[in-house]
Design a protein around this motif. Structure first.
Motif, PDB file in Angstrom:
ATOM      1  N   ALA A  88       0.831  -1.207   0.000  1.00 39.23           N
ATOM      2  CA  ALA A  88       0.000   0.000   0.000  1.00 39.23           C
ATOM      3  C   ALA A  88       0.863   1.253   0.000  1.00 39.23           C
ATOM      4  N   ARG A  89       1.967   1.211   0.737  1.00 35.84           N
ATOM      5  CA  ARG A  89       2.876   2.370   0.772  1.00 35.84           C
ATOM      6  C   ARG A  89       3.505   2.599  -0.597  1.00 35.84           C
ATOM      7  N   LEU A  90       3.940   1.530  -1.251  1.00 33.69           N
ATOM      8  CA  LEU A  90       4.539   1.667  -2.577  1.00 33.69           C
ATOM      9  C   LEU A  90       3.505   2.130  -3.594  1.00 33.69           C
ATOM     10  N   ASP A  91       2.309   1.588  -3.486  1.00 34.90           N
ATOM     11  CA  ASP A  91       1.228   1.962  -4.393  1.00 34.90           C
ATOM     12  C   ASP A  91       0.889   3.447  -4.236  1.00 34.90           C
ATOM     13  N   ALA A  92       0.835   3.914  -3.006  1.00 35.27           N
ATOM     14  CA  ALA A  92       0.514   5.322  -2.759  1.00 35.27           C
ATOM     15  C   ALA A  92       1.585   6.246  -3.325  1.00 35.27           C
ATOM     16  N   ALA A  93       2.842   5.744  -3.362  1.00 39.71           N
ATOM     17  CA  ALA A  93       3.951   6.541  -3.893  1.00 39.71           C
ATOM     18  C   ALA A  93       4.052   6.456  -5.410  1.00 39.71           C
TER      19      ALA A  93
ATOM     20  N   GLU B 237      -5.559  -5.827  -2.968  1.00 36.60           N
ATOM     21  CA  GLU B 237      -6.914  -5.443  -2.583  1.00 36.60           C
ATOM     22  C   GLU B 237      -6.873  -4.419  -1.449  1.00 36.60           C
ATOM     23  N   HIS B 238      -5.979  -4.642  -0.489  1.00 31.33           N
ATOM     24  CA  HIS B 238      -5.827  -3.690   0.618  1.00 31.33           C
ATOM     25  C   HIS B 238      -5.357  -2.335   0.097  1.00 31.33           C
ATOM     26  N   ALA B 239      -4.383  -2.336  -0.816  1.00 29.66           N
ATOM     27  CA  ALA B 239      -3.865  -1.079  -1.355  1.00 29.66           C
ATOM     28  C   ALA B 239      -4.956  -0.297  -2.077  1.00 29.66           C
ATOM     29  N   ARG B 240      -5.783  -1.003  -2.831  1.00 29.25           N
ATOM     30  CA  ARG B 240      -6.874  -0.326  -3.538  1.00 29.25           C
ATOM     31  C   ARG B 240      -7.890   0.234  -2.554  1.00 29.25           C
ATOM     32  N   ARG B 241      -8.087  -0.470  -1.453  1.00 30.92           N
ATOM     33  CA  ARG B 241      -9.067  -0.017  -0.468  1.00 30.92           C
ATOM     34  C   ARG B 241      -8.589   1.255   0.239  1.00 30.92           C
ATOM     35  N   VAL B 242      -7.288   1.316   0.573  1.00 32.02           N
ATOM     36  CA  VAL B 242      -6.803   2.472   1.338  1.00 32.02           C
ATOM     37  C   VAL B 242      -6.372   3.631   0.442  1.00 32.02           C
TER      38      VAL B 242
ATOM     39  N   GLY C 270      -7.450   3.917  -2.952  1.00 27.84           N
ATOM     40  CA  GLY C 270      -8.329   4.090  -4.095  1.00 27.84           C
ATOM     41  C   GLY C 270      -7.752   3.380  -5.304  1.00 27.84           C
ATOM     42  N   PRO C 271      -8.611   2.947  -6.213  1.00 27.06           N
ATOM     43  CA  PRO C 271      -8.116   2.224  -7.385  1.00 27.06           C
ATOM     44  C   PRO C 271      -7.330   3.141  -8.309  1.00 27.06           C
ATOM     45  N   ARG C 272      -6.280   2.592  -8.911  1.00 23.15           N
ATOM     46  CA  ARG C 272      -5.533   3.326  -9.931  1.00 23.15           C
ATOM     47  C   ARG C 272      -4.986   2.318 -10.932  1.00 23.15           C
ATOM     48  N   ASP C 273      -4.488   2.811 -12.037  1.00 26.39           N
ATOM     49  CA  ASP C 273      -3.936   1.944 -13.080  1.00 26.39           C
ATOM     50  C   ASP C 273      -2.505   1.575 -12.693  1.00 26.39           C
ATOM     51  N   ALA C 274      -2.377   0.674 -11.726  1.00 23.39           N
ATOM     52  CA  ALA C 274      -1.067   0.350 -11.162  1.00 23.39           C
ATOM     53  C   ALA C 274      -0.351  -0.748 -11.938  1.00 23.39           C
ATOM     54  N   ARG C 275      -1.105  -1.690 -12.483  1.00 31.56           N
ATOM     55  CA  ARG C 275      -0.563  -2.838 -13.222  1.00 31.56           C
ATOM     56  C   ARG C 275       0.480  -3.607 -12.419  1.00 31.56           C
TER      57      ARG C 275
ATOM     58  N   LEU D 183      -8.851  -7.139  -9.831  1.00 25.47           N
ATOM     59  CA  LEU D 183      -7.933  -6.208  -9.179  1.00 25.47           C
ATOM     60  C   LEU D 183      -6.973  -5.542 -10.157  1.00 25.47           C
ATOM     61  N   GLY D 184      -7.073  -5.880 -11.435  1.00 27.05           N
ATOM     62  CA  GLY D 184      -6.167  -5.298 -12.425  1.00 27.05           C
ATOM     63  C   GLY D 184      -4.742  -5.777 -12.290  1.00 27.05           C
ATOM     64  N   VAL D 185      -4.560  -6.992 -11.760  1.00 32.42           N
ATOM     65  CA  VAL D 185      -3.222  -7.553 -11.550  1.00 32.42           C
ATOM     66  C   VAL D 185      -2.819  -8.364 -12.779  1.00 32.42           C
ATOM     67  N   VAL D 186      -1.614  -8.138 -13.262  1.00 31.17           N
ATOM     68  CA  VAL D 186      -1.081  -8.851 -14.418  1.00 31.17           C
ATOM     69  C   VAL D 186      -0.483 -10.177 -13.973  1.00 31.17           C
ATOM     70  N   ALA D 187      -0.746 -11.233 -14.741  1.00 35.30           N
ATOM     71  CA  ALA D 187      -0.116 -12.532 -14.504  1.00 35.30           C
ATOM     72  C   ALA D 187       1.106 -12.643 -15.402  1.00 35.30           C
ATOM     73  N   CYS D 188       2.277 -12.424 -14.829  1.00 33.30           N
ATOM     74  CA  CYS D 188       3.533 -12.529 -15.573  1.00 33.30           C
ATOM     75  C   CYS D 188       4.014 -13.975 -15.462  1.00 33.30           C
ATOM     76  N   MET D 189       3.916 -14.727 -16.558  1.00 36.39           N
ATOM     77  CA  MET D 189       4.125 -16.168 -16.509  1.00 36.39           C
ATOM     78  C   MET D 189       5.183 -16.606 -17.518  1.00 36.39           C
ATOM     79  N   GLN D 190       5.750 -17.767 -17.262  1.00 34.57           N
ATOM     80  CA  GLN D 190       6.792 -18.337 -18.103  1.00 34.57           C
ATOM     81  C   GLN D 190       6.314 -19.698 -18.604  1.00 34.57           C
ATOM     82  N   PRO D 191       5.761 -19.756 -19.806  1.00 35.32           N
ATOM     83  CA  PRO D 191       5.158 -21.011 -20.275  1.00 35.32           C
ATOM     84  C   PRO D 191       6.094 -22.209 -20.216  1.00 35.32           C
TER      85      PRO D 191
END
Length: 548
Positions: free
Chosen positions: A336-341, A363-368, A370-375, A395-403
């Motif tokens: 949440a601290r990093l997201d806010a920054a 989810e906690h970061a978005r709650r405290v 507010g939602p943003r385009d954080a990716r 939650l707008g979270v990207v799944a960075c995967m290695q097939p």
């Protein structure tokens, strides 16, 4: 009248990854950007005396590959004993013995890419396993995933590691539960040994592998590979501020031909002063060719040595289910601290409990905040509980995967990954199709040098979930289509790194990054990808690789 194009490719199958125009026959690049995409002979109006005109001969033209998780700075070190494919201790010993015969004056034996499955009985390696082959010379051996290190008795002595040793800067020393003596196995190397303090400690101990010149050699060799494989944008996911000098040197010496995004490592305990340094580095490096900015964190480790965090105990264990590096409440506050920054977070998470902890934190970061385009990204997503699949899109979270990681010859039945989680959890393994169908953004990558860098190998595995030799697919219900896999290696990865406004699709106005393959994969057997090469790779209209 517009000036002529600098580069034209025509008579090709242009797979644009652009929903407005999915397919075309020709493309033109001018002044580093895509000037035109179309069909037939329309390209002729853009050709001039100095235009390079390439006949595609029906081959597949794609956006340049964006490898969203590629450790080019670690690479594969030519000075190390190479242990990939060594199937047992005898084979490991034979390779070390042969290397020593060629390097009799070596002060250290350094080796990389040992496979956990080479150790008998499913146990972890010990110094006693290495000692018969090392002739009293200190030996430092990295696992194929670079998450653990294996030391012999001489190395333990050289590094001052004894029964009295507590924390060390480059990992966690495993000790014999009966004697209390160090076993020679060091876990958490990726979270400590690759940190600024860890690297400095290894250099101070005289380990050649950690020297800047050796790092630079690995970087240049990996960057050359990236160009050859059509990787026009590399995301190097874990660097300290000290490491940025390596990239600056590569730029100055003309070795950085692909674009590169460097994420900075945020270990537990990172201070506000260090975050200010990270932000300053991001402001200094914000160009199209080299950008610094995202932060890399870990919530758990890896499945094979039972250090990933699972919801239920590991197979064959009554209670052990791994640990998270942070208590969940603390991690939620950190994120949440990093997201806010305004920081973007790449969070390594392989176990289902580790992944859930990250999603809960977002989810906690978005709650405290507010939602943003954080990716924010969950990196690896190896063992995902079905209840958490829809949360990525929600939650707008990207799944960075290695097939390639989910190939049966790496993780499947009979391999350490599959045996560690147990068959009842195999349905959770790398659920690429479920995530895609659930609306998540997939960003595909190699995780070089954990697996091969070649995106065509990743494409083949994503589409088949077979080994390189073919055979039975593992969990084939989680394969994806070729178009979906290509999107994961192009527009999906561009989006994941805030580059989709300029990269990831062959759209007029975007930067002229593209690859021409040696054949058209559509309509062919998926195995044809393994016999396909990159004939042409272009960054901003400049050819960085041309097959001979």
């Amino acid at each position: 009248m517009n000036r002529p194009a600098d580069l034209i490719v025509h008579n090709a199958h242009v797979h644009t990854v652009d929903e407005a125009r999915p397919r075309a026959e020709a493309l033109a690049v001018r002044d580093g950007r895509i000037a035109w995409v179309g069909d037939g002979d329309g390209w002729r109006e853009l050709a001039g005396p100095a235009t390079e005109v390439v006949d595609g001969r029906g081959r597949l033209l794609l956006p340049g590959f964006v490898d969203s998780h590629n450790h080019v700075r670690l690479g594969s070190d030519a000075a190390c004993v190479q242990l990939a494919g060594a199937a047992d201790l005898a084979a490991i010993g034979a390779r070390i013995t042969a290397w020593l015969a060629r390097h009799p004056a070596a002060d250290w034996i350094e080796a990389e890419a040992f496979d956990y499955s080479a150790i008998p009985g499913g146990r972890m390696p010990t110094a006693a396993d290495l000692d018969p082959y090392t002739g009293g010379r200190p030996a430092f051996v990295l696992s194929y995933d670079v998450h653990t290190a294996w030391l012999n008795t001489a190395a333990l002595r050289r590094l001052g590691i004894t029964a009295a040793t507590g924390e060390i800067p480059f990992g966690t020393v495993r000790k014999d539960p009966v004697t209390g003596e160090p076993t020679g196995f060091v876990t958490d190397f990726a979270t400590r040994g690759l940190s600024r303090d860890g690297h400095r400690a290894l250099r101070a101990a005289g380990l050649p592998w950690a020297s800047p010149d050796r790092q630079y050699g690995r970087l240049c060799a990996s960057l050359d590979q990236a160009a050859r494989y059509g990787i026009t944008t590399v995301v190097e996911p874990q660097n300290s501020l000290d490491d940025l000098a390596l990239f600056e040197r590569a730029i100055a010496e003309g070795r950085l031909r692909s674009r590169l995004v460097a994420a900075l490592f945020h270990p537990r305990g990172t201070t506000d002063a260090e975050l200010a340094e990270f932000a300053a580095a991001a402001r200094r490096h914000r160009g199209d060719r080299f950008r610094v900015g995202p932060l890399k964190l870990y919530i758990d480790d890896v499945v094979e040595p039972h250090t990933a965090a699972l919801l239920e105990p590991y197979a064959g264990h009554h209670s052990h289910r791994g640990e998270t590096f942070y208590p969940p409440e603390e991690f939620a506050e950190v994120l949440a601290r990093l997201d806010a920054a305004g920081f973007q977070a790449f969070v390594h998470a392989t176990g289902d409990r580790g992944i859930r902890t990250v999603l809960d934190a977002v989810e906690h970061a978005r709650r405290v905040n507010g939602p943003r385009d954080a990716r924010h990204q969950v990196v690896h997503v190896e063992c995902l509980d079905r209840a958490d699949v829809p949360r990525f899109a929600d939650l707008g979270v990207v799944a960075c995967m290695q097939p390639r990681h989910c190939s049966p010859d790496i993780a499947g039945p009979g391999r350490d990954w599959a045996e560690a989680v147990g068959e009842q959890r195999w349905s959770k393994a790398w659920p690429m199709r479920s995530l895609h169908e659930g609306g998540a953004t997939l960003a595909f990558s190699s995780d070089w040098n954990v697996a091969e860098m070649d995106p065509l190998i990743g494409l083949y595995t994503a589409v088949t979930r077979q080994g390189l030799a073919g055979g039975e697919p593992w969990m084939p219900g989680e394969t994806v289509s070729l178009a979906t896999a290509l999107r994961g290696y192009t527009l999906g990865s561009a989006y994941a790194n805030f580059l989709d406004d300029r990269l990831g699709s062959l759209t007029p106005g975007k930067l002229g990054d593209l690859v021409l393959l040696s054949q058209d994969l559509f309509g062919l057997d998926p195995k044809a990808a393994l016999d396909t090469r990159v004939d042409l790779a272009v960054v901003g209209g400049e050819v960085i690789h041309r097959a001979g």
